[in-house]
Scaffold this active site. Structure first.
Site, PDB file in Angstrom:
ATOM      1  N   THR A   1      -0.647  -8.556 -13.599  1.00 28.52           N
ATOM      2  CA  THR A   1      -0.832  -7.519 -14.847  1.00 28.52           C
ATOM      3  C   THR A   1      -1.101  -8.361 -16.033  1.00 28.52           C
ATOM      4  OG1 THR A   1       1.249  -6.391 -15.728  1.00 28.52           O
ATOM      5  CG2 THR A   1       1.812  -8.262 -14.114  1.00 28.52           C
ATOM      6  N   ASP A   2      -1.682  -7.412 -17.285  1.00 25.97           N
ATOM      7  CA  ASP A   2      -1.951  -8.478 -18.164  1.00 25.97           C
ATOM      8  C   ASP A   2      -0.430  -9.272 -18.821  1.00 25.97           C
ATOM      9  OD1 ASP A   2      -0.358  -6.125 -19.430  1.00 25.97           O
ATOM     10  OD2 ASP A   2      -1.923  -4.930 -20.746  1.00 25.97           O
ATOM     11  N   GLU A   3       0.463  -8.404 -18.183  1.00 23.81           N
ATOM     12  CA  GLU A   3       2.027  -8.714 -19.417  1.00 23.81           C
ATOM     13  C   GLU A   3       1.705 -10.431 -19.207  1.00 23.81           C
ATOM     14  OE1 GLU A   3       5.305  -6.328 -18.138  1.00 23.81           O
ATOM     15  OE2 GLU A   3       4.115  -4.854 -18.160  1.00 23.81           O
TER      16      GLU A   3
ATOM     17  N   LYS B   1       5.094 -13.305 -12.271  1.00 25.84           N
ATOM     18  CA  LYS B   1       3.815 -12.643 -11.788  1.00 25.84           C
ATOM     19  C   LYS B   1       2.230 -14.142 -12.737  1.00 25.84           C
ATOM     20  CE  LYS B   1       1.635  -9.964 -10.226  1.00 25.84           C
ATOM     21  NZ  LYS B   1       1.943  -8.685  -8.911  1.00 25.84           N
TER      22      LYS B   1
ATOM     23  N   TYR C   1      10.206 -10.472 -14.602  1.00 19.68           N
ATOM     24  CA  TYR C   1       8.637  -9.484 -13.862  1.00 19.68           C
ATOM     25  C   TYR C   1       7.829 -10.470 -13.927  1.00 19.68           C
ATOM     26  CZ  TYR C   1       5.429  -6.844 -13.159  1.00 19.68           C
ATOM     27  OH  TYR C   1       3.583  -6.284 -12.687  1.00 19.68           O
TER      28      TYR C   1
ATOM     29  N   GLY D   1       0.754  -1.054   0.479  1.00 20.98           N
ATOM     30  CA  GLY D   1       0.511  -0.160  -0.163  1.00 20.98           C
ATOM     31  C   GLY D   1       1.326   1.261   0.203  1.00 20.98           C
TER      32      GLY D   1
HETATM   33  P1  NAD Z   1       4.492  -0.544  -6.491  1.00 17.78           P
HETATM   34  O1  NAD Z   1       6.324  -0.902  -7.588  1.00 17.78           O
HETATM   35  O2  NAD Z   1       5.133   1.026  -6.745  1.00 17.78           O
HETATM   36  O3  NAD Z   1       5.136  -0.787  -5.367  1.00 17.78           O
HETATM   37  C1  NAD Z   1       5.135  -1.988  -4.566  1.00 17.78           C
HETATM   38  C2  NAD Z   1       5.160  -1.901  -3.516  1.00 17.78           C
HETATM   39  O4  NAD Z   1       5.165  -3.216  -2.958  1.00 17.78           O
HETATM   40  C3  NAD Z   1       6.039  -1.187  -2.944  1.00 17.78           C
HETATM   41  O5  NAD Z   1       5.390  -0.250  -2.164  1.00 17.78           O
HETATM   42  C4  NAD Z   1       6.960  -1.760  -2.257  1.00 17.78           C
HETATM   43  O6  NAD Z   1       7.649  -1.410  -1.352  1.00 17.78           O
HETATM   44  C5  NAD Z   1       6.022  -3.172  -1.789  1.00 17.78           C
HETATM   45  N1  NAD Z   1       6.396  -4.366  -1.668  1.00 17.78           N
HETATM   46  C6  NAD Z   1       7.492  -5.046  -2.198  1.00 17.78           C
HETATM   47  N2  NAD Z   1       8.040  -6.158  -1.800  1.00 17.78           N
HETATM   48  C7  NAD Z   1       7.199  -6.051  -0.660  1.00 17.78           C
HETATM   49  C8  NAD Z   1       7.444  -7.655   0.396  1.00 17.78           C
HETATM   50  N3  NAD Z   1       8.249  -8.625  -0.018  1.00 17.78           N
HETATM   51  N4  NAD Z   1       6.546  -6.988   0.925  1.00 17.78           N
HETATM   52  C9  NAD Z   1       6.010  -6.179   1.619  1.00 17.78           C
HETATM   53  N5  NAD Z   1       5.633  -5.579   0.605  1.00 17.78           N
HETATM   54  C10 NAD Z   1       6.831  -5.271  -0.454  1.00 17.78           C
HETATM   55  O7  NAD Z   1       4.521  -1.631  -8.224  1.00 17.78           O
HETATM   56  P2  NAD Z   1       2.706  -0.856  -8.541  1.00 17.78           P
HETATM   57  O8  NAD Z   1       3.251  -0.094  -9.765  1.00 17.78           O
HETATM   58  O9  NAD Z   1       1.904  -0.137  -7.398  1.00 17.78           O
HETATM   59  O10 NAD Z   1       1.744  -2.408  -8.781  1.00 17.78           O
HETATM   60  C11 NAD Z   1       1.829  -3.185  -8.007  1.00 17.78           C
HETATM   61  C12 NAD Z   1       0.871  -3.880  -7.888  1.00 17.78           C
HETATM   62  O11 NAD Z   1       0.364  -4.356  -9.193  1.00 17.78           O
HETATM   63  C13 NAD Z   1       1.625  -5.561  -8.557  1.00 17.78           C
HETATM   64  O12 NAD Z   1       1.573  -6.431  -7.767  1.00 17.78           O
HETATM   65  C14 NAD Z   1       2.102  -5.402  -9.728  1.00 17.78           C
HETATM   66  O13 NAD Z   1       2.748  -6.406 -10.233  1.00 17.78           O
HETATM   67  C15 NAD Z   1       0.577  -5.221 -10.095  1.00 17.78           C
HETATM   68  N6  NAD Z   1       0.611  -3.784 -11.620  1.00 17.78           N
HETATM   69  C16 NAD Z   1       0.792  -3.155 -12.073  1.00 17.78           C
HETATM   70  C17 NAD Z   1       1.028  -2.733 -12.394  1.00 17.78           C
HETATM   71  C18 NAD Z   1       1.422  -0.838 -13.333  1.00 17.78           C
HETATM   72  O14 NAD Z   1       1.122  -1.143 -14.432  1.00 17.78           O
HETATM   73  N7  NAD Z   1       2.555  -0.317 -12.528  1.00 17.78           N
HETATM   74  C19 NAD Z   1      -0.236  -2.384 -13.845  1.00 17.78           C
HETATM   75  C20 NAD Z   1      -0.503  -4.130 -13.582  1.00 17.78           C
HETATM   76  C21 NAD Z   1      -0.309  -4.968 -12.171  1.00 17.78           C
HETATM   77  P1  TYD Z   2       7.025   0.680 -18.065  1.00 18.54           P
HETATM   78  O1  TYD Z   2       6.864   2.354 -18.471  1.00 18.54           O
HETATM   79  O2  TYD Z   2       8.950   0.542 -17.014  1.00 18.54           O
HETATM   80  O3  TYD Z   2       6.435  -0.133 -18.778  1.00 18.54           O
HETATM   81  P2  TYD Z   2       5.676  -1.784 -19.015  1.00 18.54           P
HETATM   82  O4  TYD Z   2       7.144  -2.331 -19.406  1.00 18.54           O
HETATM   83  O5  TYD Z   2       5.588  -2.870 -17.844  1.00 18.54           O
HETATM   84  O6  TYD Z   2       5.189  -1.733 -19.966  1.00 18.54           O
HETATM   85  O7  TYD Z   2       7.430   0.767 -19.866  1.00 18.54           O
HETATM   86  C1  TYD Z   2       6.487   1.061 -20.625  1.00 18.54           C
HETATM   87  C2  TYD Z   2       6.863   0.720 -22.548  1.00 18.54           C
HETATM   88  O8  TYD Z   2       7.641   1.613 -22.624  1.00 18.54           O
HETATM   89  C3  TYD Z   2       7.364  -0.268 -22.808  1.00 18.54           C
HETATM   90  O9  TYD Z   2       6.973  -0.510 -23.768  1.00 18.54           O
HETATM   91  C4  TYD Z   2       9.084  -0.213 -22.952  1.00 18.54           C
HETATM   92  C5  TYD Z   2       8.980   1.524 -22.793  1.00 18.54           C
HETATM   93  N1  TYD Z   2      10.300   2.659 -22.262  1.00 18.54           N
HETATM   94  C6  TYD Z   2      10.485   3.424 -22.776  1.00 18.54           C
HETATM   95  O10 TYD Z   2      10.431   3.307 -24.660  1.00 18.54           O
HETATM   96  N2  TYD Z   2      11.742   4.421 -21.776  1.00 18.54           N
HETATM   97  C7  TYD Z   2      12.118   4.467 -21.725  1.00 18.54           C
HETATM   98  O11 TYD Z   2      12.535   5.410 -20.656  1.00 18.54           O
HETATM   99  C8  TYD Z   2      11.053   3.235 -19.910  1.00 18.54           C
HETATM  100  C9  TYD Z   2      11.346   3.361 -18.834  1.00 18.54           C
HETATM  101  C10 TYD Z   2      10.371   3.129 -20.781  1.00 18.54           C
END
Ligand code: NAD
Ligand code: TYD
Length: 355
Positions: free
Chosen positions: A133-135, A162, A158, A8
């Site tokens: 994630t959709d990845e 997931k 990554y 969180g």
């Molecule tokens: P983030 O990296 O911003 O935050 C992750 C948080 O988890 C951090 O606060 C970190 O301190 C905490 N954390 C990491 N390891 C931990 C551990 N071992 N114990 C307790 N806390 C821990 O990530 P986010 O972008 O907010 O993503 C959150 C979730 O949503 C993830 O599970 C990610 O896979 C998923 N997600 C992210 C995206 C995106 O676009 N960012 C999209 C789809 C799904």
């Molecule tokens: P990112 O924000 O790292 O998310 P994800 O890899 O999870 O999709 O990257 C988004 C897209 O942008 C991805 O296709 C990689 C590209 N990218 C750049 O072109 N330049 C950058 O500096 C970064 C960080 C990502």
């Protein structure tokens, strides 16, 4: 309603906690290890709220997590804690396997033992939402969308970690009847996003007049969702989603990376004019290894079954996001001291050639 949120203090987790505490009036226990990506400043708006509590802990620490479950007695667990940056996973996958795979396993076990000790009414109410994630679905070609039944085909350390955690979560439902629901969401953006991901990195580099690295030719496509829309979706999914099901979350906002970067430059040029255009800072750089070409979500199930809709389009959301970064340097300036935006995720030349 008592909700235990893991992760969180991260980007999406903090948007979710702010939403659950301030808008839903829930009691929330935020459990976060505070890695480089965890930041309590993102919770300043609600951290004095009576319904909010924070516990600094690692989800892998079974003893501490069992105590947290026993004393907080959650009705719901929303599991977001993870290592989340693809580029970091390419050069160091260990933390991804430990937290995303082993951490999820540990949390599922903790939840399973807690669930087994609940009375019948509490068991009926209890839900565990695994946020993913959709990845995990890999890469799309020019056509088609990710649906809930798209086969898993992850490309990066990554997304592989997931995918493993999603399978564990589903298995704990089938084998132990733990009431698990899984969500798979597309790329998020918005306020409080750590400036290593494309959108916040581009905003801050452009503002500083630094080069804007675009991987490959910038033709890769991501499907962008404003983070507050994701927070509402997660609450709807845990409240009304069917046990054992997956819900895909996305806003139908596909963009090529180069168009995202250009749009950020345009908005910044309007808000803070410079001579010329910030688009002159764009540099095409070596591509990411294993770079997925296109992600795009079919969110029909979530929309039809649970009545959720994205409220922001990319055009409205990106302006809000740029404005937020312009107005909240107090939040991001300290982060730029510890990570100043250098390129991540490059392999040594020999390894890259072999690949
Ligand atoms: P983030 O990296 O911003 O935050 C992750 C948080 O988890 C951090 O606060 C970190 O301190 C905490 N954390 C990491 N390891 C931990 C551990 N071992 N114990 C307790 N806390 C821990 O990530 P986010 O972008 O907010 O993503 C959150 C979730 O949503 C993830 O599970 C990610 O896979 C998923 N997600 C992210 C995206 C995106 O676009 N960012 C999209 C789809 C799904
Ligand atoms: P990112 O924000 O790292 O998310 P994800 O890899 O999870 O999709 O990257 C988004 C897209 O942008 C991805 O296709 C990689 C590209 N990218 C750049 O072109 N330049 C950058 O500096 C970064 C960080 C990502």
């Amino acid at each position: 309603m008592r909700v235990l949120v893991t992760g969180g203090a991260g980007f999406i987790g903090s948007a979710l906690v702010r939403y659950l505490v301030a808008e839903q009036g829930y009691e929330v226990l935020n459990v976060d290890k505070l890695t480089y990506a965890g930041n309590l400043a993102s919770l300043k708006a609600i951290d004095n709220h009576a319904g909010y509590r924070f516990l600094k802990a690692d989800i892998c620490d079974r003893k501490t997590m069992a105590e947290a479950f026993a004393s907080f007695r959650p009705d719901r667990v929303m599991h977001l804690a993870a290592e989340s940056h693809v580029d970091r996973s390419i050069t160091g996958a260990q933390d991804f396997v430990e937290t995303n795979v082993m951490g999820t396993f540990s949390l599922l076990e903790t939840a399973r033992h807690y669930f087994a000790g609940l009375d019948a009414a509490s068991r009926e109410r209890f839900r565990f939402l695994h946020v993913s994630t959709d990845e995990v679905y890999g890469s799309l070609g020019d056509d088609g969308l990710f649906r809930e039944d798209t086969p898993y085909d992850p490309s990066s350390p990554y997304s592989a970690s997931k995918a493993a955690s999603d399978h564990l979560a589903k298995a704990w439902q089938r084998t132990y009847q733990l009431p698990v629901v899984v969500s798979n969401c597309s790329n998020n953006y918005g306020p409080y996003h750590f400036p290593e991901k494309l959108i916040p990195l581009t905003i801050l580099n452009a503002l500083a007049g630094r080069e804007l690295p675009v991987y490959g030719r910038g033709e890769n496509i991501r499907d962008w969702l404003y983070v507050e829309d994701h927070a509402r979706a997660l609450d709807a999914i845990i409240a009304r989603g069917r046990i054992g099901e997956t819900y895909n979350v996305g806003g139908r906002n596909e963009r090529r990376n180069i168009d995202v970067v250009r749009r950020i430059c345009e908005v910044l040029d309007q808000r803070v004019p410079v001579s010329g255009s910030r688009q002159e800072l764009i540099r095409f750089v070596t591509d990411r290894p294993g770079h997925d070409a296109r992600y795009a979500i079919d969110a029909t199930k979530l929309e039809d079954e649970l009545g959720w809709r994205a409220l922001e389009t990319f055009d409205t959301g990106i302006e809000k996001t740029v404005d937020w970064y312009l107005q909240n340097a107090w939040w991001w300036e300290p982060l730029r001291q510890s990570y100043d935006g250098q390129r991540l995720g490059i392999l040594p030349t020999a390894e890259a050639k072999a690949g």
